[in-house]
Design a protein around this motif. Structure first.
Motif, PDB file in Angstrom:
ATOM      1  N   PRO A  11       0.815  -1.213   0.000  1.00 51.43           N
ATOM      2  CA  PRO A  11       0.000   0.000   0.000  1.00 51.43           C
ATOM      3  C   PRO A  11       0.853   1.270   0.000  1.00 51.43           C
TER       4      PRO A  11
ATOM      5  N   ALA B 286      -1.983   4.741   7.886  1.00 53.58           N
ATOM      6  CA  ALA B 286      -2.801   4.984   6.700  1.00 53.58           C
ATOM      7  C   ALA B 286      -3.606   6.275   6.811  1.00 53.58           C
TER       8      ALA B 286
ATOM      9  N   TYR C  70      -2.413   0.264   7.884  1.00 55.12           N
ATOM     10  CA  TYR C  70      -2.190  -0.866   6.992  1.00 55.12           C
ATOM     11  C   TYR C  70      -1.302  -1.832   7.768  1.00 55.12           C
TER      12      TYR C  70
ATOM     13  N   ILE D 274      -6.460  -3.353   6.214  1.00 55.98           N
ATOM     14  CA  ILE D 274      -6.561  -2.034   6.828  1.00 55.98           C
ATOM     15  C   ILE D 274      -7.376  -2.181   8.110  1.00 55.98           C
TER      16      ILE D 274
ATOM     17  N   LEU E  35      -5.818  -1.563  -0.739  1.00 52.21           N
ATOM     18  CA  LEU E  35      -6.461  -1.801   0.557  1.00 52.21           C
ATOM     19  C   LEU E  35      -7.560  -0.793   0.882  1.00 52.21           C
ATOM     20  N   ARG E  36      -7.555   0.354   0.209  1.00 52.97           N
ATOM     21  CA  ARG E  36      -8.580   1.368   0.462  1.00 52.97           C
ATOM     22  C   ARG E  36      -8.911   2.056  -0.848  1.00 52.97           C
TER      23      ARG E  36
END
Length: 221
Positions: A68, A120, A126, A142, A205-206
């Motif tokens: 990430p 994050a 993360y 996350i 992840l996001r």
């Protein structure tokens, strides 16, 4: 094997030429540029190749950080890696930033499990746990900051990354609490990666911070 390693997942933009046979970085180039990865990456790759005395035709594999991290930076690096791989007819592999941070921590304290944790922002982390041999114990995910203490349940190892201070008040000496990856570690992990796992793809992840304003789109005539 000669590996061209690329890291654009954070504020830094780096490239290195690595010889896996000698476990040695032949040359590297780059800087912490903040933004502008797309404009500067190719120049850094050229500098690394020139410094190593190698040409693109000598490259056997491309390794790239997949996140990430920065949405834009990750896209730039992954696109470049896949483009070089296609043009040269060589494999491209992805290297997780979390895996690279954990590998760097194990160099300082070998034979220990590692929890790699990155800040994050937005009160989120993360994170991923790795065994002492580098094998992932958990998936990259996350986690909300309020749930962070649960990551330590049953964990007996060291913590690294920019979110270390959220998880412990006693960081392990010598272990990085930043998210900048060592390009040599990225290259080494890339050399060990299995190309059969497929082409590198972003590990976000996001979702993106910027979303399209579909409701405000102007209709075409």
């Amino acid at each position: 094997m000669i590996v061209l390693a690329i890291d654009t997942a954070g504020t830094g933009c780096f490239a290195a030429v690595y010889d896996s046979g000698d476990d040695r970085v032949l040359a590297s180039a780059g800087a912490d540029i903040g933004r502008g990865h797309a404009e500067q990456l190719m120049a850094f790759i050229d500098q690394a190749l020139a410094g190593s005395g190698r040409m693109l035709a000598d490259i056997d594999r491309i390794a790239v950080t997949i996140g990430p991290g920065s949405f834009t930076g990750i896209r730039v690096g992954v696109a470049a890696a896949r483009g070089f791989a296609l043009a040269l007819g060589v494999p491209a592999v992805g290297v997780s930033v979390l895996a690279a941070l954990a590998a760097s921590a194990r160099q300082v304290h070998p034979a220990q499990a590692v929890l790699a944790a990155m800040d994050a922002k937005r009160d989120e982390l993360y994170c991923q746990v790795f065994e002492a041999d580098g094998t992932p114990r958990t998936e990259a995910r996350i986690v909300e900051l309020s749930d962070a203490p649960s990551l330590l349940t049953g964990f007996d190892g060291i913590i690294c990354g920019s979110a270390t201070h959220h998880l412990t008040s006693e960081p392990v000496p010598g272990v990085s609490q930043a998210d900048a990856c060592d390009i040599a570690v990225i290259a080494r992990l890339g050399a060990m990666a299995d190309p059969a796992l497929g082409k590198p793809s972003p590990l976000y992840l996001r979702g993106p911070d910027v979303k399209s304003q579909a409701g405000f789109a102007v209709a075409r005539a």
